[in-house]
Design an enzyme around this catalytic site. Structure first.
Site, PDB file in Angstrom:
ATOM      1  N   CYS A 108       0.811  -1.225   0.000  1.00 15.62           N
ATOM      2  CA  CYS A 108       0.000   0.000   0.000  1.00 15.62           C
ATOM      3  C   CYS A 108       0.842   1.272   0.000  1.00 15.62           C
ATOM      4  O   CYS A 108       0.321   2.356  -0.273  1.00 15.62           O
ATOM      5  CB  CYS A 108      -0.938   0.004   1.193  1.00 15.62           C
ATOM      6  SG  CYS A 108      -1.937  -1.475   1.284  1.00 15.62           S
ATOM      7  N   HIS A 242      -3.140   7.212   3.524  1.00 17.44           N
ATOM      8  CA  HIS A 242      -3.642   5.952   2.969  1.00 17.44           C
ATOM      9  C   HIS A 242      -5.039   5.683   3.521  1.00 17.44           C
ATOM     10  O   HIS A 242      -5.257   5.759   4.723  1.00 17.44           O
ATOM     11  CB  HIS A 242      -2.677   4.829   3.334  1.00 17.44           C
ATOM     12  CG  HIS A 242      -3.122   3.481   2.882  1.00 17.44           C
ATOM     13  ND1 HIS A 242      -3.714   3.272   1.655  1.00 17.44           N
ATOM     14  CD2 HIS A 242      -3.078   2.268   3.476  1.00 17.44           C
ATOM     15  CE1 HIS A 242      -4.012   1.995   1.518  1.00 17.44           C
ATOM     16  NE2 HIS A 242      -3.631   1.363   2.608  1.00 17.44           N
ATOM     17  N   ASN A 272     -10.258   0.303   0.844  1.00 12.61           N
ATOM     18  CA  ASN A 272      -8.797   0.364   0.759  1.00 12.61           C
ATOM     19  C   ASN A 272      -8.355  -0.186  -0.595  1.00 12.61           C
ATOM     20  O   ASN A 272      -8.472  -1.388  -0.847  1.00 12.61           O
ATOM     21  CB  ASN A 272      -8.226  -0.468   1.913  1.00 12.61           C
ATOM     22  CG  ASN A 272      -6.714  -0.575   1.885  1.00 12.61           C
ATOM     23  OD1 ASN A 272      -6.071  -0.157   0.931  1.00 12.61           O
ATOM     24  ND2 ASN A 272      -6.153  -1.150   2.932  1.00 12.61           N
TER      25      ASN A 272
HETATM   26  N1  ACO Z   1     -18.343  -8.560  10.224  1.00 16.11           N
HETATM   27  C1  ACO Z   1     -18.742  -8.981  11.433  1.00 16.11           C
HETATM   28  N2  ACO Z   1     -17.896  -9.416  12.378  1.00 16.11           N
HETATM   29  C2  ACO Z   1     -16.578  -9.402  12.064  1.00 16.11           C
HETATM   30  C3  ACO Z   1     -16.098  -8.972  10.811  1.00 16.11           C
HETATM   31  C4  ACO Z   1     -17.045  -8.561   9.872  1.00 16.11           C
HETATM   32  N3  ACO Z   1     -16.703  -8.118   8.646  1.00 16.11           N
HETATM   33  N4  ACO Z   1     -14.759  -9.090  10.813  1.00 16.11           N
HETATM   34  C5  ACO Z   1     -14.397  -9.565  12.004  1.00 16.11           C
HETATM   35  N5  ACO Z   1     -15.496  -9.755  12.776  1.00 16.11           N
HETATM   36  C6  ACO Z   1     -15.573 -10.254  14.133  1.00 16.11           C
HETATM   37  C7  ACO Z   1     -14.392 -11.098  14.511  1.00 16.11           C
HETATM   38  O1  ACO Z   1     -14.579 -12.417  14.090  1.00 16.11           O
HETATM   39  C8  ACO Z   1     -14.374 -10.957  16.014  1.00 16.11           C
HETATM   40  O2  ACO Z   1     -15.334 -11.821  16.517  1.00 16.11           O
HETATM   41  P1  ACO Z   1     -15.101 -12.629  17.916  1.00 16.11           P
HETATM   42  O3  ACO Z   1     -14.900 -11.550  18.945  1.00 16.11           O
HETATM   43  O4  ACO Z   1     -16.341 -13.410  18.083  1.00 16.11           O
HETATM   44  O5  ACO Z   1     -13.869 -13.446  17.690  1.00 16.11           O
HETATM   45  C9  ACO Z   1     -14.881  -9.539  16.239  1.00 16.11           C
HETATM   46  O6  ACO Z   1     -15.541  -9.149  15.022  1.00 16.11           O
HETATM   47  C10 ACO Z   1     -13.813  -8.542  16.584  1.00 16.11           C
HETATM   48  O7  ACO Z   1     -12.776  -8.683  15.663  1.00 16.11           O
HETATM   49  P2  ACO Z   1     -11.499  -7.782  15.778  1.00 16.11           P
HETATM   50  O8  ACO Z   1     -10.521  -8.213  14.752  1.00 16.11           O
HETATM   51  O9  ACO Z   1     -11.053  -7.736  17.203  1.00 16.11           O
HETATM   52  O10 ACO Z   1     -12.088  -6.347  15.416  1.00 16.11           O
HETATM   53  P3  ACO Z   1     -11.355  -4.973  15.419  1.00 16.11           P
HETATM   54  O11 ACO Z   1     -12.080  -4.062  16.292  1.00 16.11           O
HETATM   55  O12 ACO Z   1      -9.881  -5.111  15.586  1.00 16.11           O
HETATM   56  O13 ACO Z   1     -11.590  -4.465  13.929  1.00 16.11           O
HETATM   57  C11 ACO Z   1     -10.460  -4.294  11.850  1.00 16.11           C
HETATM   58  C12 ACO Z   1     -11.105  -5.235  12.853  1.00 16.11           C
HETATM   59  C13 ACO Z   1     -11.506  -3.355  11.305  1.00 16.11           C
HETATM   60  C14 ACO Z   1      -9.932  -5.175  10.714  1.00 16.11           C
HETATM   61  C15 ACO Z   1      -9.319  -3.513  12.522  1.00 16.11           C
HETATM   62  O14 ACO Z   1      -8.474  -4.361  13.259  1.00 16.11           O
HETATM   63  C16 ACO Z   1      -8.510  -2.760  11.522  1.00 16.11           C
HETATM   64  O15 ACO Z   1      -8.977  -1.866  10.869  1.00 16.11           O
HETATM   65  N6  ACO Z   1      -7.203  -3.099  11.359  1.00 16.11           N
HETATM   66  C17 ACO Z   1      -6.386  -2.494  10.359  1.00 16.11           C
HETATM   67  C18 ACO Z   1      -6.712  -3.135   9.072  1.00 16.11           C
HETATM   68  C19 ACO Z   1      -6.104  -2.439   7.902  1.00 16.11           C
HETATM   69  O16 ACO Z   1      -6.117  -1.248   7.827  1.00 16.11           O
HETATM   70  N7  ACO Z   1      -5.610  -3.244   6.973  1.00 16.11           N
HETATM   71  C20 ACO Z   1      -5.062  -2.831   5.795  1.00 16.11           C
HETATM   72  C21 ACO Z   1      -3.856  -1.935   5.994  1.00 16.11           C
HETATM   73  S1  ACO Z   1      -2.519  -2.350   5.074  1.00 16.11           S
HETATM   74  C22 ACO Z   1      -3.051  -2.362   3.575  1.00 16.11           C
HETATM   75  O17 ACO Z   1      -3.611  -1.389   3.196  1.00 16.11           O
HETATM   76  C23 ACO Z   1      -2.865  -3.582   2.747  1.00 16.11           C
END
Ligand code: ACO
Length: 315
Positions: A108, A242, A272
């Site tokens: 990215c 980003h 993204n």
């Molecule tokens: N819908 C519903 N539930 C979901 C989803 C979804 N799409 N995705 C995950 N969950 C659930 C999980 O299974 C978990 O359930 P559990 O508690 O029963 O196990 C729960 O939601 C919480 O999951 P977390 O991963 O703890 O959620 P978090 O608050 O961390 O949010 C997120 C997840 C949005 C992915 C966050 O961690 C984030 O934004 N991280 C950065 C991601 C990013 O920016 N990636 C790309 C950057 S690099 C690039 O650009 C390639």
């Protein structure tokens, strides 16, 4: 160098959060508050190369230059249908240029790394005009059964044309190898001699680790540059970050102590789009009149690797 033209192209297919919840255990109520994404543009019958060529042509048009004026093409791309030739070669033919073209895969952060490579070519006196094209289809890397990952991404292409100038004030690149946090593995053709186990794995992400890295790397890169240049966060007019997650953008904004109005975003409607994200946002801000000549811009991106980078430039 300075940016004299921008362009972008996104797929026509819009996939809303509600559409995802038709086949995934997810919902707008989960996705929007955690990511800021309402919908994303996803490749359907288009080819990524055609989006890339269109973005490049628009950037050339915006710059008032033609393909024959370009001395070097840098294409940032993680994946496309071709393993070889490089997408940069395909874009070169598609726009009718004759100059050399290279591909880079800096995830990215590709636009920032491409700017750094271009700046080095200008400093060496090797080029008069450079075209950067960032074209990405991350929706082809994720499993559409994996709600943790596929809801985050969209596709698209963004391009910028650069010419000689002294508008780049500083560029900071950072790489910190952490290959288990965000990765995809594909298997290659088998040979009679392969004895190791091989398995294709769709894009995997440790979301919370990526979140922490993104905030630390992006705010760190920007603050490093501000310190180097003897500038304060207040002296930046626009922060173009980003577009991975609105919460990441807001946390970086808090670290910098800056108002929301300085942080244009499109994550709500694009998701993204990997390295295409920054140049698409730049093009939208350029065309809708947000950017004024003389404004000070900070661009910053982060992604798999981990790789990150920031640039401070005058518009
Ligand atoms: N819908 C519903 N539930 C979901 C989803 C979804 N799409 N995705 C995950 N969950 C659930 C999980 O299974 C978990 O359930 P559990 O508690 O029963 O196990 C729960 O939601 C919480 O999951 P977390 O991963 O703890 O959620 P978090 O608050 O961390 O949010 C997120 C997840 C949005 C992915 C966050 O961690 C984030 O934004 N991280 C950065 C991601 C990013 O920016 N990636 C790309 C950057 S690099 C690039 O650009 C390639």
């Amino acid at each position: 160098m300075k940016i004299v033209g921008t362009g972008s192209e996104i797929p026509k297919k819009i996939v809303t959060n509600d559409m995802l919840s038709e086949f995934l255990d997810t919902s707008d109520a989960w996705i929007y508050p955690r990511t800021g994404i309402r919908h994303r543009h996803v490749i359907s019958d288009e080819k990524l190369e055609d989006l890339a060529i269109s973005a490049a042509k628009k950037a050339l048009d915006n710059a008032g230059l033609s393909a024959s004026d370009i001395d070097f093409i840098i294409c940032s791309n993680v994946v496309n249908e071709y393993i070889t030739p490089g997408l940069g070669c395909i874009i070169q033919g598609g726009i009718g240029a004759t100059c050399p073209a290279i591909d880079i895969n800096c995830a990215c952060a590709g636009f920032i790394y491409a700017l750094d490579i271009a700046e080095t070519h200008f400093q060496a006196g090797k080029v008069k005009n450079v075209l950067i094209v960032c074209a990405e289809e991350p929706t082809r890397m994720t499993s559409w059964k994996d709600r943790n990952v596929c809801v985050l991404f969209g596709d698209g292409a963004g391009a910028a044309v650069l010419t000689a100038g002294d508008n780049i004030k500083g560029i900071k690149l950072s790489t910190a190898s952490a290959t288990d946090k965000l990765y995809q593995i594909r298997t290659l053709e088998p040979t009679p001699y392969i004895t190791k186990q091989e398995e294709s794995i769709s894009l995997q992400m440790r979301g919370q680790d990526v979140f922490k890295f993104a905030v630390k790397a992006s705010s760190g890169d920007i603050k490093y540059l501000l310190n180097e240049l003897g500038m304060s966060p207040d002296s930046i007019d626009h922060y173009l970050l980003h577009q991975a997650n609105i919460r990441i953008i807001n946390t970086i904004r808090d670290f910098l102590g800056q108002p929301e109005s300085k942080f244009p975003t499109n994550v709500e409607t694009h998701g993204n789009s990997s390295s295409a994200s920054c140049p698409i946002l730049l093009d939208e801000c350029n065309r809708n009149g947000i950017l004024k000549r003389g404004d000070m811009l900070a661009l910053s991106a982060f992604g798999a690797g981990f790789m990150s980078g920031a640039v401070i430039m005058e518009w």
